[in-house]
Design a protein around this motif. Sequence first.
Motif, PDB file in Angstrom:
ATOM      1  N   GLN A  27       0.845  -1.182   0.000  1.00 26.72           N
ATOM      2  CA  GLN A  27       0.000   0.000   0.000  1.00 26.72           C
ATOM      3  C   GLN A  27       0.882   1.234   0.000  1.00 26.72           C
ATOM      4  O   GLN A  27       1.607   1.511   0.957  1.00 26.72           O
ATOM      5  CB  GLN A  27      -0.906   0.000   1.221  1.00 26.72           C
ATOM      6  N   SER A  54      -3.285  -3.223 -11.227  1.00 26.86           N
ATOM      7  CA  SER A  54      -3.315  -1.843 -10.747  1.00 26.86           C
ATOM      8  C   SER A  54      -2.320  -0.975 -11.503  1.00 26.86           C
ATOM      9  O   SER A  54      -2.627   0.165 -11.886  1.00 26.86           O
ATOM     10  CB  SER A  54      -3.019  -1.806  -9.244  1.00 26.86           C
ATOM     11  N   ALA A 109      -8.952   0.921  -7.311  1.00 25.04           N
ATOM     12  CA  ALA A 109      -9.605   0.561  -6.054  1.00 25.04           C
ATOM     13  C   ALA A 109     -10.826  -0.320  -6.303  1.00 25.04           C
ATOM     14  O   ALA A 109     -11.077  -1.282  -5.575  1.00 25.04           O
ATOM     15  CB  ALA A 109     -10.006   1.819  -5.288  1.00 25.04           C
ATOM     16  N   GLY A 137      -9.123  -3.561  -5.539  1.00 25.01           N
ATOM     17  CA  GLY A 137      -9.090  -3.219  -4.122  1.00 25.01           C
ATOM     18  C   GLY A 137      -7.849  -2.478  -3.697  1.00 25.01           C
ATOM     19  O   GLY A 137      -7.542  -2.424  -2.500  1.00 25.01           O
ATOM     20  N   ASP A 138      -7.106  -1.887  -4.640  1.00 19.96           N
ATOM     21  CA  ASP A 138      -5.901  -1.138  -4.308  1.00 19.96           C
ATOM     22  C   ASP A 138      -6.298   0.289  -3.932  1.00 19.96           C
ATOM     23  O   ASP A 138      -6.191   1.211  -4.725  1.00 19.96           O
ATOM     24  CB  ASP A 138      -4.931  -1.136  -5.490  1.00 19.96           C
ATOM     25  N   GLN A 139      -6.745   0.462  -2.695  1.00 15.88           N
ATOM     26  CA  GLN A 139      -7.248   1.754  -2.271  1.00 15.88           C
ATOM     27  C   GLN A 139      -6.147   2.791  -2.111  1.00 15.88           C
ATOM     28  O   GLN A 139      -6.411   3.984  -2.096  1.00 15.88           O
ATOM     29  CB  GLN A 139      -8.033   1.604  -0.966  1.00 15.88           C
ATOM     30  N   SER A 140      -4.894   2.338  -1.970  1.00 20.19           N
ATOM     31  CA  SER A 140      -3.808   3.299  -1.865  1.00 20.19           C
ATOM     32  C   SER A 140      -3.607   4.059  -3.173  1.00 20.19           C
ATOM     33  O   SER A 140      -2.938   5.081  -3.209  1.00 20.19           O
ATOM     34  CB  SER A 140      -2.503   2.585  -1.496  1.00 20.19           C
ATOM     35  N   ILE A 144      -5.882   5.624  -4.734  1.00 22.97           N
ATOM     36  CA  ILE A 144      -6.785   6.772  -4.786  1.00 22.97           C
ATOM     37  C   ILE A 144      -6.026   8.032  -4.375  1.00 22.97           C
ATOM     38  O   ILE A 144      -5.465   8.107  -3.299  1.00 22.97           O
ATOM     39  CB  ILE A 144      -7.995   6.565  -3.857  1.00 22.97           C
ATOM     40  N   ARG A 154      -7.808  10.390   2.609  1.00 21.46           N
ATOM     41  CA  ARG A 154      -7.197   9.142   2.183  1.00 21.46           C
ATOM     42  C   ARG A 154      -7.966   7.958   2.744  1.00 21.46           C
ATOM     43  O   ARG A 154      -8.383   7.957   3.897  1.00 21.46           O
ATOM     44  CB  ARG A 154      -5.742   9.078   2.671  1.00 21.46           C
ATOM     45  N   VAL A 155      -8.147   6.929   1.927  1.00 12.88           N
ATOM     46  CA  VAL A 155      -8.808   5.710   2.354  1.00 12.88           C
ATOM     47  C   VAL A 155      -7.750   4.726   2.827  1.00 12.88           C
ATOM     48  O   VAL A 155      -6.786   4.467   2.098  1.00 12.88           O
ATOM     49  CB  VAL A 155      -9.632   5.082   1.205  1.00 12.88           C
ATOM     50  N   ARG A 199      -6.775   0.885   3.894  1.00 12.07           N
ATOM     51  CA  ARG A 199      -7.254  -0.491   3.777  1.00 12.07           C
ATOM     52  C   ARG A 199      -7.161  -1.212   5.107  1.00 12.07           C
ATOM     53  O   ARG A 199      -6.198  -1.065   5.809  1.00 12.07           O
ATOM     54  CB  ARG A 199      -6.418  -1.245   2.734  1.00 12.07           C
TER      55      ARG A 199
END
Length: 257
Positions: free
Chosen positions: A108, A220, A239, A243-246, A248, A254-255, A257
Amino acid sequence: MPRGLIVARGGFIALVGWVMGVALQLQQPVLWALSSYRALLLAGALALAGMVLTRRWLAAMCTALLAGVLIGAGLTGLRAVHFAADALNPALQGQDIEVTGRIASLPQASAQGERFDFEVESARRGGGTVTLPPRLQLGWYGESGTGSPGLRAGERWRFTVRLRSPHGNFNPQGFDRERWLWEKGIQATGYVRNGPRDPVPERLGATWWHPLDSLRQSVSERIGERVASDPRSAGVLAALVVGDQSAIVGLGKRVVR
């Protein structure tokens, strides 16, 4: 009543008891000894056998409920005791430890570096072998925002880390970070030592371990390349797809995980 019907309905009652046993064990402030949970499992197995042998409806259902409670509590406690046995030795907290292992998650990324799960193969300190929890959560933070060298899921590395037991805020109805780490099998967190006076981290090569995380990382990166003109949209797509929220960026908040 036919024995087959008793067994069928008793099995359902035992499942209800199992849920009750798990719930009861989770209320314990302190874990019991390993032998206590083994005794619960043995008693539960005997109660289950008694339920199968009896022909009395009420006695069978009561015995099935008791068996479920005993087995549920015993299994849950047994798992917790085994997991707690791998906890980080307090004497190793804050110490420089050389670890060898694999990147066990999709790293991440952030402006400061990267965060990732790490599966330990071996650990050494002061020339001797030490025992660490099998799975760690580590951060690799670069100096002056340089970040990590671009970690990939499944890679083997050897580097020096500093660890501590998981900690989190204890706020009612809030996010329980310690429980979240427990559910992931992580019993220590820390960071990679990569300063000018620290041993140089060593990449030992790629492996075929963690292929799903490796694939997620590749997808990603491909999304980022294809939508390079709009990093914000690329992050949202990454994301949503893997599911790679980093990934964003520019969303104000910031989201994590």
